[in-house]
Design a protein around this motif. Structure first.
Motif, PDB file in Angstrom:
ATOM      1  N   ALA A  71      79.853  31.907  23.516  1.00 28.37           N
ATOM      2  CA  ALA A  71      79.837  33.106  24.156  1.00 28.37           C
ATOM      3  C   ALA A  71      79.227  33.729  22.303  1.00 28.37           C
ATOM      4  CB  ALA A  71      79.754  33.611  24.761  1.00 28.37           C
ATOM      5  N   PHE A  72      80.338  33.922  21.893  1.00 27.27           N
ATOM      6  CA  PHE A  72      80.781  34.620  19.738  1.00 27.27           C
ATOM      7  C   PHE A  72      79.733  33.615  18.522  1.00 27.27           C
ATOM      8  CE2 PHE A  72      83.741  36.041  23.062  1.00 27.27           C
ATOM      9  CZ  PHE A  72      83.486  37.590  23.341  1.00 27.27           C
ATOM     10  N   ASN A  73      79.624  32.977  19.004  1.00 25.27           N
ATOM     11  CA  ASN A  73      78.808  31.509  18.056  1.00 25.27           C
ATOM     12  C   ASN A  73      77.296  32.556  17.794  1.00 25.27           C
ATOM     13  OD1 ASN A  73      78.018  30.476  15.957  1.00 25.27           O
ATOM     14  ND2 ASN A  73      79.400  28.374  16.908  1.00 25.27           N
ATOM     15  N   PRO A 107      77.389  39.384  20.061  1.00 29.04           N
ATOM     16  CA  PRO A 107      78.477  39.052  20.915  1.00 29.04           C
ATOM     17  C   PRO A 107      79.005  39.410  22.173  1.00 29.04           C
ATOM     18  CG  PRO A 107      79.786  39.527  18.844  1.00 29.04           C
ATOM     19  CD  PRO A 107      78.161  39.453  18.467  1.00 29.04           C
ATOM     20  N   PRO A 108      79.484  39.065  23.432  1.00 28.31           N
ATOM     21  CA  PRO A 108      79.097  40.252  24.632  1.00 28.31           C
ATOM     22  C   PRO A 108      80.466  41.545  24.227  1.00 28.31           C
ATOM     23  CG  PRO A 108      80.337  37.698  24.616  1.00 28.31           C
ATOM     24  CD  PRO A 108      79.470  37.949  23.107  1.00 28.31           C
ATOM     25  N   THR A 109      81.374  41.483  23.389  1.00 27.96           N
ATOM     26  CA  THR A 109      82.356  42.362  23.718  1.00 27.96           C
ATOM     27  C   THR A 109      82.872  42.500  21.699  1.00 27.96           C
ATOM     28  OG1 THR A 109      84.468  40.521  23.159  1.00 27.96           O
ATOM     29  CG2 THR A 109      82.954  41.594  25.484  1.00 27.96           C
ATOM     30  N   PRO A 110      83.180  43.633  21.368  1.00 27.15           N
ATOM     31  CA  PRO A 110      84.291  43.264  20.049  1.00 27.15           C
ATOM     32  C   PRO A 110      84.282  42.148  19.792  1.00 27.15           C
ATOM     33  CG  PRO A 110      84.119  45.568  21.245  1.00 27.15           C
ATOM     34  CD  PRO A 110      83.717  44.263  22.718  1.00 27.15           C
ATOM     35  N   ILE A 111      84.861  41.751  18.951  1.00 31.45           N
ATOM     36  CA  ILE A 111      85.664  41.179  17.968  1.00 31.45           C
ATOM     37  C   ILE A 111      87.169  41.231  17.936  1.00 31.45           C
ATOM     38  CG2 ILE A 111      83.979  39.534  18.390  1.00 31.45           C
ATOM     39  CD1 ILE A 111      83.832  39.693  15.232  1.00 31.45           C
ATOM     40  N   ALA A 112      87.869  42.936  17.552  1.00 32.89           N
ATOM     41  CA  ALA A 112      88.914  43.245  16.970  1.00 32.89           C
ATOM     42  C   ALA A 112      88.914  45.042  17.032  1.00 32.89           C
ATOM     43  CB  ALA A 112      89.075  42.997  15.569  1.00 32.89           C
ATOM     44  N   ALA A 113      89.382  45.412  17.025  1.00 30.18           N
ATOM     45  CA  ALA A 113      89.352  46.916  16.983  1.00 30.18           C
ATOM     46  C   ALA A 113      88.541  47.311  15.656  1.00 30.18           C
ATOM     47  CB  ALA A 113      90.672  46.912  16.857  1.00 30.18           C
ATOM     48  N   PRO A 114      88.010  48.349  15.816  1.00 32.05           N
ATOM     49  CA  PRO A 114      87.699  48.766  14.596  1.00 32.05           C
ATOM     50  C   PRO A 114      88.417  49.956  14.056  1.00 32.05           C
ATOM     51  CG  PRO A 114      85.989  49.149  16.283  1.00 32.05           C
ATOM     52  CD  PRO A 114      87.047  48.130  16.783  1.00 32.05           C
ATOM     53  N   SER A 115      88.124  50.894  12.382  1.00 33.74           N
ATOM     54  CA  SER A 115      88.505  51.592  11.965  1.00 33.74           C
ATOM     55  C   SER A 115      87.430  52.326  12.496  1.00 33.74           C
ATOM     56  CB  SER A 115      88.597  51.831  10.878  1.00 33.74           C
ATOM     57  OG  SER A 115      87.341  51.313   9.771  1.00 33.74           O
TER      58      SER A 115
END
Length: 336
Positions: A271-273, A281-289
């Protein structure tokens, strides 16, 4: 009789003078003691439980040899009865503390402050690991999900929804309070950026802005490139081109990622490729600044569609595939 009375008065006067001198000496001795440093050579913690009395706390300190002449402290408290009232919590004892300053801390509830840094670019899983290492915090695996539910978010998707920052807490603070503060702060900042976004970005919601910001965060090595990287992704989305960004592949691999991305990883359908899926992608992949969120909302006005790392944290940006391939050959394949 008169001579006897005069003699008695003289004796009483002398006794009173001795009593005054003795009281003055005792008074000075007490105040000298409560203003002298306590007996520690390095900072330490003092835990005062709920319902603990001052006398019990002083006895504990005496057993730990932090103080010794407890009667002098009790005498000082008799002269300052308001100090009998103390508050629960964990207190920091410093080498410069005196019995007097310690009594003031206990009375005012000046408990020890701790801090935890939730770092931008990290995942919820990494943050859980950070929180679990913090003193005086009880953390459950569902901590982030619990806050989502309390805030009316039943998606079960906490990634990226919490604001990276340094949070201060005491022994009485729960991890729920810290994460609620983080969640609400992200909501405020994200919605503000969404309201003030450039109107031509091809995003449909604040959540999509958050997803894009998380990718920018993971791709950015130099802060001055954020808006340009944002422009590349916005331009690709506008042209219906796949994002083809490695950090999303890595996130989709989860614990299988060992530091290298192979060709078969790029071909794997997850789902994230973003080499295999269209759009975000369906969700964030980390916490953005907040810087990455603002960059996602306000990309540079450039036509770049590609970028490649120069291996020093910066990138080469290209408009055409031909230019991009030349940059890849130069910086990634070591070809002239």
């Amino acid at each position: 009789m008169r001579r006897w009375i005069i003699s008695l008065i003289k004796v009483l006067t002398i006794l009173i003078l001795f009593a005054i001198i003795a009281c003055a000496f005792l008074y000075k001795n007490i105040f000298d003691y409560v203003e002298a440093p306590i007996n520690i050579t390095q900072p330490r913690e003092l835990w005062v439980e709920s319902g603990a009395s001052l006398n019990g706390t002083l006895l504990k300190l005496q057993r730990q040899k932090v103080i010794k002449d407890i009667w002098k402290i009790k005498a000082f408290v008799k002269l300052n009865p308001q100090l009998m009232s103390i508050k629960k919590g964990v207190y920091q004892l410093d080498v410069t503390d005196t019995p007097k300053s310690l009594l003031s801390k206990l009375h005012k509830g000046s408990v020890k402050n701790y801090s935890v840094s939730l770092i931008e670019g990290h995942t919820v899983k990494q943050w859980l690991n950070t929180l679990n290492k913090q003193p005086r915090l009880k953390v459950s695996e569902d901590a982030f999900l619990n806050v989502l539910l309390e805030q009316g978010d039943d998606t079960g998707l906490p990634e990226g929804k919490f604001y990276p920052d340094t949070y201060h807490y005491t022994s009485s603070t729960s991890v729920n309070e810290i994460l609620t503060q983080s969640y609400l702060k992200m909501n405020v900042e994200l919605n503000k950026s969404w309201r003030n976004r450039a109107k031509n970005i091809p995003l449909k919601s604040a959540y999509e802005l958050l997803i894009l910001a998380s990718i920018i965060e993971k791709e950015t090595g130099k802060s001055e490139e954020r808006e340009i990287i944002s422009a590349v992704f916005n331009n690709r989305l506008r042209k219906k081109m796949r994002l083809q960004t490695d950090p999303t592949v890595i996130y989709g691999m989860g614990d299988r990622f060992n530091g290298n991305i192979r060709k078969k990883d790029l071909r794997e359908r997850t789902a994230f490729n973003t080499y295999r899926i269209n759009g975000l992608p369906p969700t964030p992949i980390a916490a953005p600044s907040i810087a990455s969120i603002k960059a996602a909302a306000h990309p540079s006005d450039v036509s770049f569609l590609y970028f490649v790392s120069k291996n020093d944290g910066s990138h080469v940006f290209s408009t055409t595939l031909k230019e991009h391939n030349r940059a890849v050959n130069k910086y990634q394949r070591n070809k002239k």
